[in-house]
Design an enzyme around this catalytic site. Structure first.
Site, PDB file in Angstrom:
ATOM      1  N   CYS A 109       9.776 105.197  12.421  1.00  0.00           N
ATOM      2  CA  CYS A 109       8.560 105.987  12.297  1.00  0.00           C
ATOM      3  C   CYS A 109       8.958 107.438  12.559  1.00  0.00           C
ATOM      4  CB  CYS A 109       7.552 105.501  13.332  1.00  0.00           C
ATOM      5  SG  CYS A 109       6.056 106.490  13.417  1.00  0.00           S
TER       6      CYS A 109
ATOM      7  N   CYS B 113       8.078 110.099   5.851  1.00  0.00           N
ATOM      8  CA  CYS B 113       7.246 109.134   6.578  1.00  0.00           C
ATOM      9  C   CYS B 113       7.590 107.772   5.991  1.00  0.00           C
ATOM     10  CB  CYS B 113       5.763 109.437   6.355  1.00  0.00           C
ATOM     11  SG  CYS B 113       4.656 108.104   6.911  1.00  0.00           S
TER      12      CYS B 113
HETATM   13  N1  DGL Z   1       5.207 105.544   9.280  1.00  0.00           N
HETATM   14  C1  DGL Z   1       5.060 106.584  10.199  1.00  0.00           C
HETATM   15  C2  DGL Z   1       5.966 107.757   9.980  1.00  0.00           C
HETATM   16  O1  DGL Z   1       7.074 107.559   9.517  1.00  0.00           O
HETATM   17  C3  DGL Z   1       3.720 106.878  10.794  1.00  0.00           C
HETATM   18  C4  DGL Z   1       2.596 107.137   9.884  1.00  0.00           C
HETATM   19  C5  DGL Z   1       1.328 107.202  10.673  1.00  0.00           C
HETATM   20  O2  DGL Z   1       1.058 106.283  11.459  1.00  0.00           O
HETATM   21  O3  DGL Z   1       0.620 108.202  10.490  1.00  0.00           O
HETATM   22  O4  DGL Z   1       5.660 108.872  10.288  1.00  0.00           O
END
Ligand code: DGL
Length: 265
Positions: free
Chosen positions: A80, A191
């Site tokens: 993440c 993301c």
């Molecule tokens: N998948 C996550 C990232 O890489 C988080 C996205 C989220 O929860 O806003 O930032």
């Protein structure tokens, strides 16, 4: 075959995200390391993280990584970007007994590959205003215009399994077209939810020579390096096991599992 220090470790690798997005990293790790057991924790209850205050994301990441450590993971991947930006130093200090791998904003390969001198980065608000992104962009973006934009609605579309809809295409166009109009020839996915929208993105940029960069294969390569460095590979006769955890209950956990195996096909 014995690895560097001659030992094996059959404990699982932990992979964590706010929700479904980290599965795009999970699948690369599974491809690179088919003999390893994996435990995936998709928070689900607090997703999206993208515009939450840094302190709150850090607390959520602490709870999640703490849970994976309690499950006996030998290495944890914070799949993440938002949690990496908010908490990676803190997590490495607190859970110093195991290696913790974070997401790298893939600005470096994009800056090396650009021919137009313009690079676009899509990420959450919290990732883009973080120190990690600022440092990386300053280090590699010299003489290059780095355009940044939060992927508005992207995480929600993926969480709702709506990445193949006209609505998804409209959201992706709204984000990509201004970057393309300014000459970006590299689009960085900052993301881990966004690679699920890649088929739509590829349609939008088709024929323009624009490259879309997903850092997850590089993250999987980093995991391989660390296992070898620390003698943490599973034994050759180990039978890998795939577990899924969530703070959002059984139905969400089932979705994680289904999406994980769907994403491998
Ligand atoms: N998948 C996550 C990232 O890489 C988080 C996205 C989220 O929860 O806003 O930032």
């Amino acid at each position: 075959m014995l690895f560097m220090n001659g030992s094996y470790d059959n404990a699982p690798i932990g992979v964590y995200d706010s929700g479904l997005g980290g599965l795009t990293v999970w699948r690369e790790i599974r491809r690179a390391l088919p003999g390893e057991s994996l435990v995936y924790l998709g928070d689900g209850k607090n997703c999206p993280y993208g515009s939450r205050p840094r302190e709150e994301v850090r607390r959520l990441a602490d709870d999640a990584v703490g849970r994976l450590v309690a499950e006996g993971c030998k290495l944890v991947v914070v799949a993440c970007n938002t949690a990496t930006a908010a908490a990676i130093d803190f997590l490495r200090e607190k859970y110093a007994a195991i290696p913790i791998v974070g997401m790298e904003p893939a600005v470096k390969p994009a800056c090396l590959a650009t021919r137009t001198g313009v690079v676009g980065v899509l990420a959450t608000e919290r990732s883009l205003d973080g120190e990690l992104f600022r440092r990386t962009a300053a280090k590699y973006g010299d003489g290059i215009e780095v355009l940044t934009l939060p992927g508005r609605g992207f995480v929600e579309l993926v969480e709702a399994d709506r990445e193949q809809t006209p609505e998804a295409e409209a959201c992706v166009r709204a984000a990509l077209e201004p970057m393309l109009a300014r000459g970006a020839d590299q689009i960085v996915l900052g993301c881990t939810h966004y690679p699920f929208l890649r088929p739509v993105m590829e349609r939008v940029v088709a024929g323009s020579g624009v490259a879309i960069i997903d850092p997850s294969p590089a993250v999987a390569r980093r995991v391989v390096q660390l296992l070898d460095r620390d003698g943490l590979r599973a034994a050759p006769d180990h039978r890998p096991d795939y577990a899924f955890l969530s703070f959002a209950g059984a139905a969400y956990r089932k979705r994680l599992e289904e999406k994980a195996f769907e994403s491998m096909s």
